[in-house]
Design a protein around this motif. Structure first.
Motif, PDB file in Angstrom:
ATOM      1  N   PRO A  90       0.826  -1.210   0.000  1.00  0.00           N
ATOM      2  CA  PRO A  90       0.000   0.000   0.000  1.00  0.00           C
ATOM      3  C   PRO A  90       0.860   1.259   0.000  1.00  0.00           C
ATOM      4  N   LEU A  91       0.334   2.327  -0.589  1.00  0.00           N
ATOM      5  CA  LEU A  91       1.049   3.599  -0.627  1.00  0.00           C
ATOM      6  C   LEU A  91       1.236   4.172   0.775  1.00  0.00           C
ATOM      7  N   VAL A  92       0.213   4.030   1.618  1.00  0.00           N
ATOM      8  CA  VAL A  92       0.301   4.471   3.019  1.00  0.00           C
ATOM      9  C   VAL A  92      -0.413   3.466   3.911  1.00  0.00           C
ATOM     10  N   SER A  93      -0.010   3.441   5.169  1.00  0.00           N
ATOM     11  CA  SER A  93      -0.647   2.593   6.184  1.00  0.00           C
ATOM     12  C   SER A  93      -0.904   3.445   7.412  1.00  0.00           C
ATOM     13  N   VAL A  94      -1.761   2.954   8.297  1.00  0.00           N
ATOM     14  CA  VAL A  94      -2.021   3.664   9.549  1.00  0.00           C
ATOM     15  C   VAL A  94      -0.705   3.797  10.306  1.00  0.00           C
ATOM     16  N   THR A  99       3.640  13.759   3.807  1.00  0.00           N
ATOM     17  CA  THR A  99       3.871  15.180   3.534  1.00  0.00           C
ATOM     18  C   THR A  99       2.845  15.665   2.524  1.00  0.00           C
ATOM     19  N   ARG A 100       2.647  16.955   2.535  1.00  0.00           N
ATOM     20  CA  ARG A 100       1.701  17.572   1.608  1.00  0.00           C
ATOM     21  C   ARG A 100       2.105  17.222   0.171  1.00  0.00           C
ATOM     22  N   GLY A 101       1.120  16.756  -0.626  1.00  0.00           N
ATOM     23  CA  GLY A 101       1.364  16.404  -2.017  1.00  0.00           C
ATOM     24  C   GLY A 101       1.733  14.945  -2.235  1.00  0.00           C
ATOM     25  N   GLU A 117      -3.794  12.967  -3.442  1.00  0.00           N
ATOM     26  CA  GLU A 117      -2.637  13.464  -2.697  1.00  0.00           C
ATOM     27  C   GLU A 117      -3.034  14.006  -1.336  1.00  0.00           C
ATOM     28  N   SER A 118      -2.066  14.004  -0.437  1.00  0.00           N
ATOM     29  CA  SER A 118      -2.273  14.527   0.908  1.00  0.00           C
ATOM     30  C   SER A 118      -2.400  16.048   0.855  1.00  0.00           C
ATOM     31  N   PRO A 119      -3.418  16.607   1.502  1.00  0.00           N
ATOM     32  CA  PRO A 119      -3.572  18.058   1.517  1.00  0.00           C
ATOM     33  C   PRO A 119      -2.684  18.739   2.561  1.00  0.00           C
ATOM     34  N   CYS A 120      -2.044  17.926   3.433  1.00  0.00           N
ATOM     35  CA  CYS A 120      -1.238  18.507   4.513  1.00  0.00           C
ATOM     36  C   CYS A 120      -0.201  17.499   5.001  1.00  0.00           C
ATOM     37  N   ILE A 142      -9.475   8.759   4.110  1.00  0.00           N
ATOM     38  CA  ILE A 142      -8.323   8.664   5.009  1.00  0.00           C
ATOM     39  C   ILE A 142      -8.371   9.851   5.978  1.00  0.00           C
ATOM     40  N   VAL A 143      -7.955   9.606   7.229  1.00  0.00           N
ATOM     41  CA  VAL A 143      -7.882  10.678   8.225  1.00  0.00           C
ATOM     42  C   VAL A 143      -6.410  10.891   8.572  1.00  0.00           C
ATOM     43  N   ILE A 144      -5.991  12.156   8.507  1.00  0.00           N
ATOM     44  CA  ILE A 144      -4.606  12.546   8.829  1.00  0.00           C
ATOM     45  C   ILE A 144      -4.624  13.423  10.068  1.00  0.00           C
ATOM     46  N   GLU A 145      -3.781  13.092  11.049  1.00  0.00           N
ATOM     47  CA  GLU A 145      -3.676  13.912  12.282  1.00  0.00           C
ATOM     48  C   GLU A 145      -2.567  14.920  12.135  1.00  0.00           C
TER      49      GLU A 145
END
Length: 145
Positions: A90-94, A99-101, A117-120, A142-145
């Motif tokens: 996977p591209l990302v995991s919990v 990073t932004r982008g 893409e990640s907004p932040c 997806i939720v980003i903290e």
């Protein structure tokens, strides 16, 4: 009008009334016939109107789920993919720091792969959908903290 056409017209009128059809049109070469009825279509619409109201009440009672952090939502309808290919991780995991982008996932729509893409900057706290799942417009992914 010859007898055969007259019988066809009456048969079509009976079928239209039986099926509550508003209009039947047949064309074959130079010949065409159109039969329209008016009263049954109005009755059908009036009977169908109350059903959606009863079904809508339980949906309104549901509270939308809220999340702590930045929620990345689907910008289009399509299929969610967590990796670039089925045989890749996977591209990302919990727990991953992003990073932004940075590409978080892919949504396939109409045979086109769209990178999300990640907004932040932040840390992935939740992934709300499964790989291969159909997602809707504005559905939280997806939720980003």
């Amino acid at each position: 009008m010859d007898k055969e056409l007259q019988e066809l017209a009456f048969a079509l009128m009976d079928k239209a009334a039986e099926k509550n059809l508003a209009k039947i049109a047949i064309q074959n070469g130079d010949f065409s016939i159109t039969i329209e009825t008016h009263a049954p279509a109005v009755q059908t619409v009036a009977v169908a109107a109350p059903a959606p109201q009863a079904a809508a009440q339980p949906a309104e009672a549901e509270e939308p789920e809220t999340y702590e952090g930045t929620v990345v939502s689907a910008p289009l309808v399509g299929t969610f993919y967590a990796a670039n290919a089925p045989d890749q991780p996977p591209l990302v995991s919990v727990g991953d720091t992003v990073t932004r982008g940075q590409t978080l996932c892919i949504i396939e729509a109409m045979k086109t792969m769209n990178s999300i893409e990640s907004p932040c900057d932040g840390k992935i706290s939740r992934i709300l959908v499964q790989d291969g799942e159909l997602v809707e417009f504005h559905q939280p992914l997806i939720v980003i903290e």
